[in-house]
Design an enzyme around this catalytic site. Structure first.
Site, PDB file in Angstrom:
ATOM      1  N   GLN A   1       7.508 -15.570  11.592  1.00 16.41           N
ATOM      2  CA  GLN A   1       7.201 -14.488  12.696  1.00 16.41           C
ATOM      3  C   GLN A   1       5.371 -14.554  13.296  1.00 16.41           C
ATOM      4  O   GLN A   1       5.241 -13.651  13.647  1.00 16.41           O
ATOM      5  CB  GLN A   1       7.507 -13.013  12.117  1.00 16.41           C
ATOM      6  CG  GLN A   1       6.839 -12.612  10.833  1.00 16.41           C
ATOM      7  CD  GLN A   1       7.257 -11.430   9.936  1.00 16.41           C
ATOM      8  OE1 GLN A   1       8.230 -11.602   9.611  1.00 16.41           O
ATOM      9  NE2 GLN A   1       6.829 -10.328  10.427  1.00 16.41           N
TER      10      GLN A   1
ATOM     11  N   HIS B   1       0.891  -1.353  -0.015  1.00 19.72           N
ATOM     12  CA  HIS B   1       0.026  -0.125  -0.125  1.00 19.72           C
ATOM     13  C   HIS B   1       0.781   1.183   0.031  1.00 19.72           C
ATOM     14  O   HIS B   1       2.270   1.185  -0.109  1.00 19.72           O
ATOM     15  CB  HIS B   1      -1.025   0.095   1.122  1.00 19.72           C
ATOM     16  CG  HIS B   1      -0.270  -0.356   2.564  1.00 19.72           C
ATOM     17  ND1 HIS B   1       0.559   0.641   3.311  1.00 19.72           N
ATOM     18  CD2 HIS B   1      -0.420  -1.217   3.338  1.00 19.72           C
ATOM     19  CE1 HIS B   1       1.057   0.163   4.209  1.00 19.72           C
ATOM     20  NE2 HIS B   1       0.551  -1.234   4.466  1.00 19.72           N
TER      21      HIS B   1
ATOM     22  N   HIS C   1       4.172   1.292   1.994  1.00 17.09           N
ATOM     23  CA  HIS C   1       5.240   0.644   1.586  1.00 17.09           C
ATOM     24  C   HIS C   1       5.852   1.676   0.573  1.00 17.09           C
ATOM     25  O   HIS C   1       7.062   1.701   0.463  1.00 17.09           O
ATOM     26  CB  HIS C   1       4.961  -0.740   1.059  1.00 17.09           C
ATOM     27  CG  HIS C   1       4.383  -1.559   1.769  1.00 17.09           C
ATOM     28  ND1 HIS C   1       2.956  -2.069   1.920  1.00 17.09           N
ATOM     29  CD2 HIS C   1       4.870  -2.521   2.732  1.00 17.09           C
ATOM     30  CE1 HIS C   1       2.823  -2.878   2.916  1.00 17.09           C
ATOM     31  NE2 HIS C   1       3.926  -3.126   3.380  1.00 17.09           N
TER      32      HIS C   1
ATOM     33  N   ARG D   1      -3.130  -5.249   7.167  1.00 17.39           N
ATOM     34  CA  ARG D   1      -4.211  -5.855   8.021  1.00 17.39           C
ATOM     35  C   ARG D   1      -5.511  -5.092   8.221  1.00 17.39           C
ATOM     36  O   ARG D   1      -6.362  -5.521   8.580  1.00 17.39           O
ATOM     37  CB  ARG D   1      -3.414  -6.125   9.401  1.00 17.39           C
ATOM     38  CG  ARG D   1      -2.637  -7.299   9.269  1.00 17.39           C
ATOM     39  CD  ARG D   1      -2.156  -8.025  10.689  1.00 17.39           C
ATOM     40  NE  ARG D   1      -1.455  -8.993  10.820  1.00 17.39           N
ATOM     41  CZ  ARG D   1       0.077  -9.189  11.000  1.00 17.39           C
ATOM     42  NH1 ARG D   1       0.593  -8.066  10.971  1.00 17.39           N
ATOM     43  NH2 ARG D   1       0.388 -10.263  10.954  1.00 17.39           N
TER      44      ARG D   1
ATOM     45  N   GLN E   1       9.573  -3.290  16.284  1.00 14.05           N
ATOM     46  CA  GLN E   1      10.333  -3.962  15.067  1.00 14.05           C
ATOM     47  C   GLN E   1      11.396  -3.155  14.782  1.00 14.05           C
ATOM     48  O   GLN E   1      12.693  -3.610  14.528  1.00 14.05           O
ATOM     49  CB  GLN E   1       9.330  -4.141  14.168  1.00 14.05           C
ATOM     50  CG  GLN E   1      10.061  -4.652  12.707  1.00 14.05           C
ATOM     51  CD  GLN E   1       9.211  -5.145  11.634  1.00 14.05           C
ATOM     52  OE1 GLN E   1       8.424  -6.212  11.671  1.00 14.05           O
ATOM     53  NE2 GLN E   1       8.814  -4.339  10.708  1.00 14.05           N
TER      54      GLN E   1
ATOM     55  N   GLY F   1       9.014   0.851   8.289  1.00 14.99           N
ATOM     56  CA  GLY F   1       8.078   1.743   8.757  1.00 14.99           C
ATOM     57  C   GLY F   1       8.046   1.984  10.334  1.00 14.99           C
ATOM     58  O   GLY F   1       8.516   1.187  11.003  1.00 14.99           O
TER      59      GLY F   1
HETATM   60  O1  PAF Z   1       7.089  -5.316   8.667  1.00 16.87           O
HETATM   61  C1  PAF Z   1       7.037  -6.304   7.838  1.00 16.87           C
HETATM   62  O2  PAF Z   1       6.435  -6.245   6.650  1.00 16.87           O
HETATM   63  C2  PAF Z   1       7.870  -7.557   8.142  1.00 16.87           C
HETATM   64  O3  PAF Z   1       7.816  -7.927   9.621  1.00 16.87           O
HETATM   65  C3  PAF Z   1       9.133  -7.673   7.643  1.00 16.87           C
HETATM   66  C4  PAF Z   1      10.240  -6.509   8.222  1.00 16.87           C
HETATM   67  C5  PAF Z   1       9.452  -7.498   6.055  1.00 16.87           C
HETATM   68  C6  PAF Z   1      10.012  -9.088   8.084  1.00 16.87           C
HETATM   69  O4  PAF Z   1       9.298 -10.088   7.444  1.00 16.87           O
END
Ligand code: PAF
Length: 276
Positions: free
Chosen positions: A55, A28, A31, A181, A147, A141
């Site tokens: 994950q 989107h 990104h 999501r 993260q 992001g």
């Molecule tokens: O933020 C995300 O989309 C994911 O956690 C990432 C950093 C691509 C790792 O899979």
């Protein structure tokens, strides 16, 4: 993977800076804004698309996670991305794989509490992507604040020669932070989801007028979320913006982070608060 490695090697040998934007696809505007930041900081841009099984916890949305490789490739072509790297699970997790990357402390609270193993999955795959692509710079992001902090710490601790850059959260017209999501939200929940941004805005206004006590700020956030019948607060916390340690008042730089569940979707958002 071999042809990607050859391409990166040629770029590096020609003195060209390579940027990586790791994604799980279902792209989107958020990104695409990271792709534009990558473009400003490098000569060539690689976007990886990999829905990373490591994950997602048991019962999470790995199977439902939206996948649209053709649509994503079209958007990235329009942005002039040089390489779309879409590895298979076997590329990223070779047969007999037994290695994980875990960042301690930083990943233990906030989303780490409700998603055990999540950040270990993230740092494990990002370390592998860094080794596969060997970028000079990688862009993530700021919506996924914890993260980003964990990846920064991993890159520093493991001596990766990669500059980790954060890109500002991109929002829908009504303030909801963009996320793949958001597609899970039913119309009623979608309307109520603006409560996250409203709650953070209320905290920012209070800090601007001199309030710094965590208890009062978090109470106001909880009250705003509780007004929405479909919203269930997972957490609202005030942390130091760098160490992510709990703080009881807004300091030089603090982050107010929250996670809220709506039927079928868990949304996160945050705001950095600074005392004047
Ligand atoms: O933020 C995300 O989309 C994911 O956690 C990432 C950093 C691509 C790792 O899979």
């Amino acid at each position: 993977m071999a042809s990607l490695r050859r391409w990166v090697e040629a770029e590096r040998s020609a003195g060209r800076r390579v940027a990586l934007v790791p994604t799980m696809g279902a792209l989107h505007e958020g990104h695409l804004s990271l792709v534009r930041i990558a473009r400003q900081r490098a000569d060539s841009v690689v976007v990886s698309i990999f829905v990373n099984p490591a994950q997602f916890g048991p019962g999470e949305d790995f199977d439902q996670y939206p996948r649209d490789l053709d649509g994503d490739a079209g958007l990235l072509a329009e942005e002039g991305v040089d390489v779309v790297f879409a590895p298979s699970a076997a590329d990223m997790y070779p047969e007999g794989d037994a290695t994980r990357v875990r960042v301690e402390r930083l990943t233990e609270g906030l989303c780490g509490r409700s998603r055990p193993g999540h950040f270990e999955g993230v740092t494990t795959v990002v370390a592998r992507l860094f080794n596969a692509v060997r970028p000079h710079v990688a862009v993530f992001g700021e919506k996924d604040y914890q993260q980003l902090a964990a990846i920064r710490r991993m890159a520093r601790d493991l001596l990766f020669d990669v500059e980790v850059v954060g890109g500002p959260t991109v929002r829908e017209a009504d303030g909801l932070a963009m996320s793949s999501r958001n597609a899970y939200l039913a119309p009623a929940a979608r309307l109520q989801a603006t409560a996250l941004q409203d709650a953070l805005g209320e905290a920012r206004r209070r800090v601007a007028s001199g309030e710094t006590d965590a208890r009062g700020l978090l109470e106001a956030v909880r009250r705003r979320i509780a007004k929405e019948p479909l919203a269930e607060l997972d957490y609202a916390e005030l942390r130091d913006a760098d160490s992510l340690e709990s703080v009881d008042r807004v300091g030089r730089r603090s982050v107010l982070a929250l996670a809220v569940r709506f039927e079928g979707a868990r949304l996160i958002d945050n705001t950095v608060l600074e005392t004047p």
